[in-house]
Design an enzyme around this catalytic site. Sequence first.
Site, short mmCIF file in Angstrom:
data_model
loop_
_atom_site.label_atom_id
_atom_site.label_comp_id
_atom_site.label_asym_id
_atom_site.label_seq_id
_atom_site.Cartn_x
_atom_site.Cartn_y
_atom_site.Cartn_z
N HIS A 253 0.86 -1.19 0.00
CA HIS A 253 0.00 0.00 0.00
C HIS A 253 0.89 1.24 0.00
O HIS A 253 2.02 1.19 0.52
CB HIS A 253 -0.91 0.00 1.23
CG HIS A 253 -1.93 1.08 1.17
ND1 HIS A 253 -1.67 2.37 1.59
CD2 HIS A 253 -3.21 1.10 0.71
CE1 HIS A 253 -2.75 3.11 1.39
NE2 HIS A 253 -3.70 2.37 0.85
N GLU B 45 -3.65 3.41 -7.28
CA GLU B 45 -4.01 4.53 -6.39
C GLU B 45 -2.97 5.65 -6.49
O GLU B 45 -1.87 5.50 -5.96
CB GLU B 45 -4.00 4.08 -4.92
CG GLU B 45 -5.01 3.08 -4.53
CD GLU B 45 -5.19 3.05 -3.01
OE1 GLU B 45 -6.34 3.11 -2.58
OE2 GLU B 45 -4.20 2.98 -2.26
#
Length: 229
Positions: free
Chosen positions: A98, A146
């Site tokens: 992430h 993202e």
Amino acid sequence: MASLKVDFPLILVNLKTYREATGEKAVKLAVVAEEVSKRTGVSIAVAPQAIDLRMVVEATEAPVFAQHIDPVGYGKYTGHVLPEAVADAGCAGTLISHSERRLKLDAIEATVKRAKEVSLLPVVCVDTPERGRAVAPFGPDAVAIEPPELIGTGIPVSKARPEVVSGAVEAVKAIDPRVKVLCGAGITSGEDVAAAMKLGAEGVLVASGVVKAEDPYGVLMDLAKAMRR
Ligand code: G3P
């Protein structure tokens, strides 16, 4: 006991370290995810902090993801997150790299391998289509695109940077069409989800729009209904 299966399109709710989603509050949100999933038929998974994983698995039927695992095995790895322990806790999958827990390419490859060895579904996060192309050969179940600058802003990637989403879909599918592509950052409404699906995404990775909402049930319903269309 986390019995709902992970399916695509998928809404993956990352609980991060938000106060609104720590401890018992993580369980509450997972119960909401379970209810919305059962009412709409849309797969909704949650990713609580490591310390909350087993509690959430035991209290709800929602599929549970870890936010991170380390590419280690049993042994002398103090402070690491052991993939076997996450799988034994009943988790369905794990986020990897992430943008708030970024890993180098070789560590991503090793972590995807370890996740698969213990039957955790790996979702690798990337910030650019090029990075998506680089991780796709490792064979994750999904890549989540993202752009970090949009995370937590409420400005949806699917509208502000559509070319990044479609570019990631193209890049990843060119390497391996079996790898699913999710998109995330700034997603807060069904409209944002619909835009993402139009661009070829097969789900969304979402956090603040759900976790910090006054009515997480209402927001998740909105997201899920848009996904069904
Ligand atoms: O992991 C999901 C995340 O990084 C997106 O965050 O708050 O923009 O939905 P948010």
